[in-house]
Write a protein that holds these residues in place. Sequence first.
Motif: not given
Length: 417
Positions: A141-144, A182, A184-185, A407-409
């Motif tokens: 997904g988005d992010g790590t 996680h 992410g943004s 997953n969608n950040d």
Amino acid sequence: MNDWPDGWTGDSRERSNRYGRGSAGAQPEGARVMPHVQPRGVPQQSQGYDRGHEPGYDSGYNTGQVYGSPPGGGQGGYGGPPPGAPRGPGHAPDWRRRIKVGALALVVVILAVSIGTYFWADGKLRREVDLSKVIDRPEPGDGTNYLIVGSDSREGMSEEEKKKLHTGSAEGKRTDSMMILHDGSNGPTLISLPRDSNVTIPSFRGSESGKMFPATGRQTKLNAAYAEDGPELLVRTVEFNTGLHIDHYVEIGFAGFANIVDAIGGVELDIPKAFKDKKSGADFQAGKQTLDGEQALAFVRTRYAFANSDLDRTKNQQKFLAALAAQTATPGTILNPFAFYPTMGAGLDTLIVDKDMSLWSLGQMFFAMKGVTGGDGTSMNMPISGSVGGNLVWDKAKVKELVNQLNNDEKVTVTGN
């Protein structure tokens, strides 16, 4: 009648007199007395050198003038002072040039130290976990997503250290704590996975044998997956039961954890309520205090002193790890080589990571962990709905919503226990 040789005139006679006033000879008096000897290395002088005796005449000799000097004197030729010649008192230093040279030298030194530090640190990472052996993986997904594991490994510890740190002497190693970080943004999210979580062991490929083991629907505690086939099966089990793709794996043992804390001079923590636990060696009073490596290990391992056992312990683990990251990433540690290198060495010597982990990714994980307590992140336990046979059961609906948000950040709105 003209007594001069043919072709000579009165003007010629006048020129001859210039060889010596009062002399009637055809040659200067000095020339008749002594033959003229030309000194070696001096340019041949033209006839008429005695004009130097005439008032107002400057022949250019014996005046200190050096051949090749500019008109009017000076030294070093027309190009000014020769290279390296000292400047006169009226000349100011060329500060612009000195600043440029100094800045260039500083950049070269910083670059050399940075490159050297990178290769030194990179060589210490133990890239022992091969995530390519994990089968049937969810889509990234988005992010790590990092799976951070604290193991009860006693590797490299003496019997005296085991006794001091209250680790016991059990053979092998098991997971003592597990977390998903996680990055992410929308800021970092730290999710603890209780070791007593009830999970299903899926089909998997043996990390050493390569043999395929089919799924049987067997349910057990989460930490049993690690004990059965190591990090690869643990990652496979977490991904199967959550649907979340794990990008990187990081593991640290008892000794490494304590050494990092001691390397930075301890970690300051505010403990809201006093507690004591004989098994972990914990004995803490309430209030702000600085924990050394031995005390820190006791703090994060204590479970029997709390009403909610493992759930309360995971909250303490989150709190301590975030404080450790925040107090390590300070100018006093990063810019001080006497603190930076021992801290890096203590951590990297005992870290076990996946084969694709880079120092850059590890640094991002570290600062994401710091952000959890910096107001930019969220920390929580995996949502629990109840228990079965003493194992904690995850709330499937909340877990699904949480994984979708990660997953969608998206900003995490799901809450845990």
